[in-house]
Design an enzyme around this catalytic site. Sequence first.
Site, PDB file in Angstrom:
ATOM      1  N   ARG A   1      45.036  36.770  35.930  1.00  0.00           N
ATOM      2  CA  ARG A   1      44.014  37.745  36.397  1.00  0.00           C
ATOM      3  C   ARG A   1      42.639  37.065  36.377  1.00  0.00           C
ATOM      4  O   ARG A   1      42.262  36.417  35.421  1.00  0.00           O
ATOM      5  CB  ARG A   1      44.014  38.966  35.491  1.00  0.00           C
ATOM      6  CG  ARG A   1      42.936  40.013  35.821  1.00  0.00           C
ATOM      7  CD  ARG A   1      41.685  39.833  34.985  1.00  0.00           C
ATOM      8  NE  ARG A   1      40.736  40.930  35.145  1.00  0.00           N
ATOM      9  CZ  ARG A   1      39.508  40.909  34.634  1.00  0.00           C
ATOM     10  NH1 ARG A   1      39.076  39.868  33.951  1.00  0.00           N
ATOM     11  NH2 ARG A   1      38.695  41.927  34.820  1.00  0.00           N
TER      12      ARG A   1
ATOM     13  N   THR B   1      31.496  39.320  27.884  1.00  0.00           N
ATOM     14  CA  THR B   1      31.153  38.172  28.724  1.00  0.00           C
ATOM     15  C   THR B   1      29.752  37.772  28.296  1.00  0.00           C
ATOM     16  O   THR B   1      29.035  38.578  27.709  1.00  0.00           O
ATOM     17  CB  THR B   1      31.101  38.643  30.202  1.00  0.00           C
ATOM     18  OG1 THR B   1      32.385  39.104  30.598  1.00  0.00           O
ATOM     19  CG2 THR B   1      30.639  37.569  31.158  1.00  0.00           C
TER      20      THR B   1
ATOM     21  N   GLY C   1      38.527  37.893  36.939  1.00  0.00           N
ATOM     22  CA  GLY C   1      37.537  38.958  37.064  1.00  0.00           C
ATOM     23  C   GLY C   1      36.376  38.549  37.949  1.00  0.00           C
ATOM     24  O   GLY C   1      36.499  37.679  38.829  1.00  0.00           O
TER      25      GLY C   1
ATOM     26  N   GLY D   1      35.059  43.830  35.500  1.00  0.00           N
ATOM     27  CA  GLY D   1      34.912  42.906  36.621  1.00  0.00           C
ATOM     28  C   GLY D   1      35.468  43.426  37.924  1.00  0.00           C
ATOM     29  O   GLY D   1      34.953  43.110  39.003  1.00  0.00           O
TER      30      GLY D   1
HETATM   31  N1  GLY Z   1      33.270  40.888  33.497  1.00  0.00           N
HETATM   32  C1  GLY Z   1      34.302  40.150  32.891  1.00  0.00           C
HETATM   33  C2  GLY Z   1      35.627  40.426  33.460  1.00  0.00           C
HETATM   34  O1  GLY Z   1      35.907  41.521  33.928  1.00  0.00           O
HETATM   35  O2  GLY Z   1      36.461  39.549  33.429  1.00  0.00           O
END
Ligand code: GLY
Length: 350
Positions: free
Chosen positions: A228, A200, A230, A254
């Site tokens: 999904r 990210t 996050g 996340g």
């Molecule tokens: N921190 C990015 C995710 O888990 O989508």
Amino acid sequence: MKRRDFIKAGAAAGAASLISQSASATKLINIFPDDKISPVVIASANGIEAVKKAYEIIATGNDALDGVIAGVNLVEDDPNDHSVGLGGLPNEDGVVELDSCCMHGPTHNAGAVAAIRNIRNPSKVARLVMERTDHVLIVGKGALRFARRHGFEEENLLTDETRKIWLHWKENISDKDDWFPPEEKEHNHSVLMNERLTGTINCNALDLKGNLSGVTTTSGLSYKIPGRVGDSPIIGAGLYVDNEIGACGSTGRGEENLKNLSSFMVVEFMRMGQSPEEACLSMCKRIVEHARARFLKDKNGNPNFNVKFYAINKMGEFGSAAIKGPFKYSVCDLEGARHKEGAFLMKNES
Ligand code: GLY
């Protein structure tokens, strides 16, 4: 950075000032030398170009939000960064789905999009959600429709390289399905192919007026279940800004940030008096304490995941910490853009 601290009773709140939490608005703490503020930008390790770009924009008097969004757009546009935007790793169906949010300190306003497809700069769309709607979060088809209505062009975000990486994953997850890997190894993407990534970019900044803003943008967990979402588009989880205190964002798993509302809590730790680095470390400890489920632990009982935080406070102090290290993060201030070592709780065994 040297600072001349003083308290001025009866003055009006100014741009380079902190209003004391315990006192009335008449108590003013000036924290910058000669009332001049030095901008600071912090980001994850993949944001070295982003902090440079953001700093250039902010140092000429622009708002911190203009800087951080222009900074992360460079990474979203880079097909070689597989954690975000064009060239981000796709979901289990081979489709890239992006999440992003931004938060503007001076207005305490925020915008976000989640599971948006075909738009390489979700951070720009998140900003439009904040500035041009009465909403904070728009998801999926609604987010794409909203982006198209604002003139964004759709494109396939899966590059030839990420298609091959996805195909390798697909052909190797099971020997009981109908997908076979090739006998000869064609190419070597070993790390990307064998691990599920939660890369990210988060970028936060303090501008010349002493205002804070931040942005987080991602393609999320690679090979995720379609839909999904996050932490990255969730205000308080993947990003939080309180213009009187500080800003924090996160990269990594996340799900743990969603369960702990981590970025909000890092800002709250700073409000309690912790430095940015201490606040990030406190949050890492909190997450580890809460990660009791067996599927979150390795054979030694340690977390089998990682989470990293990037924080900056109203005084321009910054810090970063992770559950597992060593790791680096990016920063740009008067000393220029550079990578720095973050603090961590335990050594990464892998
Ligand atoms: N921190 C990015 C995710 O888990 O989508």
